[in-house]
Enzyme design. Sequence first.
Site, mmCIF file in Angstrom:
data_model
loop_
_atom_site.group_PDB
_atom_site.id
_atom_site.type_symbol
_atom_site.label_atom_id
_atom_site.label_comp_id
_atom_site.label_asym_id
_atom_site.label_seq_id
_atom_site.Cartn_x
_atom_site.Cartn_y
_atom_site.Cartn_z
ATOM 1 C CD GLN A 238 -2.490 -1.162 2.744
ATOM 2 O OE1 GLN A 238 -3.518 -0.518 2.975
ATOM 3 N NE2 GLN A 238 -1.910 -1.904 3.678
ATOM 4 C CG HIS B 275 -2.920 2.523 -2.179
ATOM 5 N ND1 HIS B 275 -2.916 2.334 -0.822
ATOM 6 C CD2 HIS B 275 -4.024 1.879 -2.647
ATOM 7 C CE1 HIS B 275 -3.990 1.625 -0.484
ATOM 8 N NE2 HIS B 275 -4.669 1.337 -1.572
HETATM 9 C C1 BV8 Z 1 -11.851 2.972 -3.576
HETATM 10 C C2 BV8 Z 1 -2.014 6.807 -1.381
HETATM 11 C C3 BV8 Z 1 -13.653 2.614 -5.051
HETATM 12 C C4 BV8 Z 1 -2.113 8.277 -1.137
HETATM 13 C C5 BV8 Z 1 -3.741 5.811 0.053
HETATM 14 C C6 BV8 Z 1 -16.286 6.956 0.985
HETATM 15 C C7 BV8 Z 1 -16.020 7.459 -0.292
HETATM 16 C C8 BV8 Z 1 -15.110 6.848 -1.145
HETATM 17 C C9 BV8 Z 1 -14.438 5.723 -0.722
HETATM 18 C C10 BV8 Z 1 -14.690 5.259 0.552
HETATM 19 C C11 BV8 Z 1 -15.603 5.835 1.412
HETATM 20 N N1 BV8 Z 1 -15.616 5.123 2.571
HETATM 21 C C12 BV8 Z 1 -14.730 4.112 2.496
HETATM 22 C C13 BV8 Z 1 -14.181 4.183 1.267
HETATM 23 C C14 BV8 Z 1 -13.205 3.336 0.760
HETATM 24 C C15 BV8 Z 1 -11.854 4.044 1.003
HETATM 25 C C16 BV8 Z 1 -11.406 3.653 2.385
HETATM 26 O O1 BV8 Z 1 -11.002 2.522 2.583
HETATM 27 N N2 BV8 Z 1 -11.480 4.583 3.368
HETATM 28 C C17 BV8 Z 1 -11.069 4.250 4.714
HETATM 29 C C18 BV8 Z 1 -10.603 5.528 5.415
HETATM 30 C C19 BV8 Z 1 -12.237 3.592 5.440
HETATM 31 N N3 BV8 Z 1 -10.975 3.534 -0.014
HETATM 32 C C20 BV8 Z 1 -10.806 4.220 -1.152
HETATM 33 O O2 BV8 Z 1 -11.265 5.311 -1.380
HETATM 34 C C21 BV8 Z 1 -9.982 3.470 -2.191
HETATM 35 N N4 BV8 Z 1 -10.667 3.506 -3.443
HETATM 36 O O3 BV8 Z 1 -12.474 2.449 -2.672
HETATM 37 O O4 BV8 Z 1 -12.350 3.091 -4.855
HETATM 38 C C22 BV8 Z 1 -14.544 3.815 -4.896
HETATM 39 C C23 BV8 Z 1 -14.424 4.828 -5.825
HETATM 40 C C24 BV8 Z 1 -15.299 5.911 -5.733
HETATM 41 C C25 BV8 Z 1 -16.226 5.995 -4.675
HETATM 42 C C26 BV8 Z 1 -16.300 4.966 -3.722
HETATM 43 C C27 BV8 Z 1 -15.447 3.878 -3.831
HETATM 44 C C28 BV8 Z 1 -8.628 4.122 -2.359
HETATM 45 C C29 BV8 Z 1 -7.827 3.955 -1.093
HETATM 46 C C30 BV8 Z 1 -6.371 4.394 -1.344
HETATM 47 C C31 BV8 Z 1 -6.101 5.710 -0.664
HETATM 48 N N5 BV8 Z 1 -4.675 6.044 -0.835
HETATM 49 N N6 BV8 Z 1 -2.441 6.087 -0.175
HETATM 50 C C32 BV8 Z 1 -1.045 8.770 -0.191
HETATM 51 O O5 BV8 Z 1 -0.248 7.962 0.304
HETATM 52 O O6 BV8 Z 1 -1.017 9.986 0.027
HETATM 53 S S1 BV8 Z 1 -4.201 5.099 1.502
HETATM 54 C C33 BV8 Z 1 -2.934 5.223 2.585
HETATM 55 O O7 BV8 Z 1 -3.500 5.026 3.856
HETATM 56 C C34 BV8 Z 1 -1.909 4.119 2.462
HETATM 57 O O8 BV8 Z 1 -1.628 3.805 1.130
HETATM 58 C C35 BV8 Z 1 -2.512 2.987 3.223
HETATM 59 O O9 BV8 Z 1 -3.349 2.213 2.415
HETATM 60 C C36 BV8 Z 1 -3.350 3.706 4.215
HETATM 61 C C37 BV8 Z 1 -2.629 3.762 5.548
HETATM 62 O O10 BV8 Z 1 -2.716 2.534 6.034
HETATM 63 P P1 BV8 Z 1 -1.404 1.806 6.581
HETATM 64 O O11 BV8 Z 1 -0.441 1.616 5.476
HETATM 65 O O12 BV8 Z 1 -1.906 0.646 7.291
HETATM 66 O O13 BV8 Z 1 -0.732 2.845 7.569
HETATM 67 P P2 BV8 Z 1 -1.266 3.328 8.989
HETATM 68 O O14 BV8 Z 1 -0.491 4.532 9.340
HETATM 69 O O15 BV8 Z 1 -2.768 3.357 8.997
HETATM 70 O O16 BV8 Z 1 -0.877 2.119 9.968
HETATM 71 C C38 BV8 Z 1 0.474 1.774 10.161
HETATM 72 C C39 BV8 Z 1 0.472 0.424 10.856
HETATM 73 O O17 BV8 Z 1 1.822 0.015 11.048
HETATM 74 C C40 BV8 Z 1 -0.167 0.475 12.231
HETATM 75 O O18 BV8 Z 1 -0.959 -0.687 12.418
HETATM 76 C C41 BV8 Z 1 1.041 0.455 13.190
HETATM 77 O O19 BV8 Z 1 0.725 -0.211 14.395
HETATM 78 C C42 BV8 Z 1 2.023 -0.349 12.388
HETATM 79 N N7 BV8 Z 1 3.442 -0.073 12.658
HETATM 80 C C43 BV8 Z 1 4.017 1.117 12.966
HETATM 81 N N8 BV8 Z 1 5.361 0.951 13.079
HETATM 82 C C44 BV8 Z 1 5.615 -0.367 12.819
HETATM 83 C C45 BV8 Z 1 4.400 -1.021 12.557
HETATM 84 N N9 BV8 Z 1 4.322 -2.334 12.266
HETATM 85 C C46 BV8 Z 1 5.484 -3.032 12.227
HETATM 86 N N10 BV8 Z 1 6.696 -2.481 12.475
HETATM 87 C C47 BV8 Z 1 6.796 -1.159 12.764
HETATM 88 N N11 BV8 Z 1 8.010 -0.639 13.011
#
Ligand code: BV8
Length: 242
Positions: free
Chosen positions: A100, A118
């Site tokens: 991701q 992504h």
């Molecule tokens: C889609 C690129 C179909 C950009 C990213 C309402 C309207 C529209 C869509 C939605 C909606 N409601 C829900 C959705 C779906 C939406 C979604 O999922 N929303 C979430 C908030 C619920 N998804 C989308 O919109 C996707 N497209 O659905 O299209 C569609 C089309 C039109 C209309 C409807 C649907 C597109 C999603 C992609 C978004 N782009 N990134 C950029 O980077 O700027 S997302 C971005 O956030 C990342 O790529 C990644 O995916 C996400 C973050 O997640 P993580 O990578 O997990 O990172 P995070 O910080 O959250 O967590 C880190 C983890 O690591 C933690 O667990 C932590 O404990 C752990 N950690 C920390 N340190 C360590 C560790 N683990 C191990 N070792 C360590 N040292």
Amino acid sequence: MFEPELLSALRSAQRVVVLTGAGISAESGVPTFRDALTGLWSNFKPEELATPGAFLRNPKMVWEWYALRRQLTAQVTPNPGHFALAEMERRVPHFALITQNVDGLHQRAGSRQVTELHGNIGRVKCFEENTCVSAWDETTVPPRCPHCGSWLRPDVVWFGELLPEEAREAASGASANAEVFLSIGTSALVYPAADLPLEALRHGAVLVEVNTEETPLTRRAKFSLRGPSGRVLPELVRAVWP
Ligand code: BV8
């Protein structure tokens, strides 16, 4: 440190799939997606900033957020967690790395076959034509497309945008055929990426999670390895393939 059943599952697996999130790059100094909102952007939620609407409403602010992250990403290096996955790819007959992350660190660590769900912050494309450009004039912010004059934007998938069809299909196909699926450094909250471990489970895969904290996926995992991936992954690879 590791349960013998986990080691034997990885040793005998022909098909292993890994999904990574921002956590695997944290030890390289790349803020996780939710930490990235500091300074000017601290009063936004990622879902509010990483969207086409935010860009159209405030192109300069969104472009500058990505320019800062791109600059940061260029200055960091892969950590032992990235290198361990490159080694795992060499050891497993059929290995798929799905990320991701947009930082390109897996490729820089030597992983050869990486599916970027992504996009990649190092690439820039035309907002209208969707074609990537290799150079742009930084004097205007956002810079303009040299072909059609529209704004340029980062080649990443924003919230509300569809994932690249080819990447999504490859990721879904690999997950459905995985014998072992490792979810590493992801909060498992963003869809459709968060569906991939569930798809693997539905097809009988052994689910392994590597995370410093609990996630919604933890209770579904057969093996939950709690710790930083930069330490856990090299130890796991050494234990499976001494
Ligand atoms: C889609 C690129 C179909 C950009 C990213 C309402 C309207 C529209 C869509 C939605 C909606 N409601 C829900 C959705 C779906 C939406 C979604 O999922 N929303 C979430 C908030 C619920 N998804 C989308 O919109 C996707 N497209 O659905 O299209 C569609 C089309 C039109 C209309 C409807 C649907 C597109 C999603 C992609 C978004 N782009 N990134 C950029 O980077 O700027 S997302 C971005 O956030 C990342 O790529 C990644 O995916 C996400 C973050 O997640 P993580 O990578 O997990 O990172 P995070 O910080 O959250 O967590 C880190 C983890 O690591 C933690 O667990 C932590 O404990 C752990 N950690 C920390 N340190 C360590 C560790 N683990 C191990 N070792 C360590 N040292």
